[in-house]
Design an enzyme around this catalytic site. Structure first.
Site, PDB file in Angstrom:
ATOM      1  N   SER A  85      24.864  69.487  68.179  1.00 10.21           N
ATOM      2  CA  SER A  85      25.602  69.019  67.015  1.00 10.21           C
ATOM      3  C   SER A  85      26.016  67.553  67.149  1.00 10.21           C
ATOM      4  CB  SER A  85      26.807  69.935  66.818  1.00 10.21           C
ATOM      5  OG  SER A  85      27.142  69.940  65.478  1.00 10.21           O
ATOM      6  N   HIS A 120      24.808  77.750  63.367  1.00  9.39           N
ATOM      7  CA  HIS A 120      25.030  76.504  64.103  1.00  9.39           C
ATOM      8  C   HIS A 120      25.684  76.832  65.450  1.00  9.39           C
ATOM      9  CE1 HIS A 120      25.852  72.198  64.223  1.00  9.39           C
ATOM     10  NE2 HIS A 120      27.112  72.450  64.547  1.00  9.39           N
TER      11      HIS A 120
HETATM   12  C1  GCU Z   1      30.352  68.870  61.321  1.00 10.42           C
HETATM   13  C2  GCU Z   1      29.635  67.580  61.010  1.00 10.42           C
HETATM   14  C3  GCU Z   1      28.252  67.537  61.650  1.00 10.42           C
HETATM   15  C4  GCU Z   1      28.351  67.848  63.120  1.00 10.42           C
HETATM   16  C5  GCU Z   1      29.094  69.133  63.329  1.00 10.42           C
HETATM   17  C6  GCU Z   1      29.390  69.474  64.789  1.00 10.42           C
HETATM   18  O1  GCU Z   1      29.743  69.942  60.664  1.00 10.42           O
HETATM   19  O2  GCU Z   1      29.571  67.450  59.624  1.00 10.42           O
HETATM   20  O3  GCU Z   1      27.650  66.282  61.468  1.00 10.42           O
HETATM   21  O4  GCU Z   1      27.081  67.871  63.709  1.00 10.42           O
HETATM   22  O5  GCU Z   1      30.362  69.066  62.700  1.00 10.42           O
HETATM   23  O6  GCU Z   1      29.487  68.599  65.627  1.00 10.42           O
HETATM   24  O7  GCU Z   1      29.599  70.665  65.049  1.00 10.42           O
END
Ligand code: GCU
Length: 415
Positions: free
Chosen positions: A249, A391
């Site tokens: 992420s 995610h």
């Molecule tokens: C949020 C953000 C993303 C990121 C994510 C994370 O959703 O919008 O860009 O990758 O957090 O780090 O879990």
């Protein structure tokens, strides 16, 4: 009755005013829009790049600078002194199959100090271990049930809270070492907290000290991964030719940027890195550049905000970030339920980047169809998968990364 109405209206107002991902993002492929990607293989002055020398001498440095000036920024020059102290070591980790070492890295400059605490596991009986370097979100002790792991100083989460994301047993059993650190050690993931970062060591104490192209959190976390590598390269049993930076992420964005900058890393893995990570910025799908800059203004350099209104004016797109890793292996992983990160945009980005790998005689992803879920697609030095689920980092992801690394690192030479 009247009270119920007031409560209903109030609830409706709250629901309408809380921005949720789905409300503001496009998830309709037919509304992605048309876009023209900057060509990784055409120089700033319009010349076609047709061989490795042109790529390495001219085009690669141009692209790197464009990312430094417009997106991730750079850290100011500073003479940081670094020292290492092993604070704990044991040969008995994971039932005796691994060495656990916890190392405090201290950075000093100009009377300022900052420390990072690194947790390192190394499989026993392997003379030279390939190694994963991967920052964690919640503190070292949250990555494992191992009770001897020291809590990271800024951690606020309970032990083993994110242990599911760290397949330590699988990594160790496969003969790989793994090093992690809490990303807050380097840069608090919050706005207006520059004092809680490494930045005072670079002479930066507040937002007023930032230039347009000064890197912020993503650049700092990438810097942290490189400092862990500095340490690992001092160890005899670490395989210096087989070092991997991996992140999830926002830390996947940092891992990609780190791997682009620091060519000592021999492989780079992006797990669900999404917008301003692996995914193409010009696709209007899921998170956008303007949204990320508005919600996380402390991640990228200030200049990046100037593209909020018109992403097509960005002189780079994310396939060029992946191309900076060439010819080293790069792996991009998406998750089916993580549409916010635009899985298809991550794939298209890798596919486009793979053209640069062709300069090295490596197979590309050109002409490959988007793979089905849980069916990894590996060509040359480029790997991709989209797995079922949300995610996250799962054991399936680690299984793929290790298999891919084994194939690339060892199939040609054997162990
Ligand atoms: C949020 C953000 C993303 C990121 C994510 C994370 O959703 O919008 O860009 O990758 O957090 O780090 O879990």
């Amino acid at each position: 009755m009247r009270n119920n109405l007031v409560i209903f209206l109030w609830a409706a107002f709250i629901l309408m005013s809380v921005p949720t991902h789905s409300q503001e993002a496009n998830y309709d492929e037919s509304k992605v829009g048309t876009y023209i990607l900057p060509d990784a293989l055409t120089t700033n002055d319009g010349k076609k790049v047709t061989n490795q020398q042109q790529w390495e001498k001219t085009r690669r440095p141009e692209i790197l600078k464009l990312f430094q000036d417009n997106e991730y920024g750079i850290l100011p020059e500073a003479k940081i002194q670094t020292s290492y102290r092993v604070v704990e070591e044991s040969e008995g980790a994971f039932g005796g199959k691994a060495i656990r070492r916890q190392v405090e890295i201290t950075f000093n400059n100009d009377g300022k100090t900052r420390q990072m605490l690194v947790l390192l596991y190394m499989p026993k009986g392997v003379k030279k271990c390939p190694v994963f370097v991967s920052p964690n979100f919640q503190g070292n002790a949250t990555t494992t049930t191992d009770p001897a792991v020291i809590e990271s100083p800024f951690s606020t989460h309970e032990r083993a809270h994110q242990a599911s994301r760290w397949s330590y047993n699988r990594i160790i059993d496969s003969g790989y070492a793994v090093a992690t650190f809490h990303y807050y050690d380097i840069y608090f993931d919050k706005d207006n907290m520059l004092s809680e970062t490494i930045y005072p060591l670079f002479g930066i104490n507040s937002n007023a000290d930032l230039q347009d192209n000064t890197g912020k959190a993503i650049a700092a976390w990438a810097w942290g991964c490189s400092r862990v590598l500095d340490y690992l390269l001092t160890l005899r049993n670490i395989d210096k030719q087989r070092t991997i930076v991996m992140g999830h992420s926002r830390l996947g964005k940092a891992a990609l940027w780190c791997g682009a900058m620091d060519q000592r890393f021999s492989m780079v893995i992006s797990n669900n890195s999404g917008c301003s990570g692996a995914a193409l910025s010009r696709r209007n799908y899921g998170e956008t550049v303007s949204r990320i800059n508005n919600v996380f203004p402390w991640w990228f350099c200030n200049k990046y905000q100037s593209y909020n209104r018109d992403v097509s004016s960005l002189p780079i797109d994310q396939h060029e970030l992946l191309a900076l890793i060439a010819p080293r292996p790069v792996y991009v992983a998406s998750a089916q339920e993580d549409q916010w990160a635009d899985p298809y945009g991550e794939f298209l980005s890798l596919q486009e980047a793979s053209k640069v790998y062709a300069l090295y005689g490596l197979e590309t992803l050109e002409g490959c169809a988007y793979p089905a879920v849980n069916e990894p697609l590996w060509k040359g030095n480029c790997g991709y998968h989209i797995r079922t689920g949300i995610h996250d980092v799962t054991d399936y992801d680690w299984q793929c990364y290790i298999k891919f690394a084994e194939k690339i690192f060892f199939s040609a030479y054997g162990r």
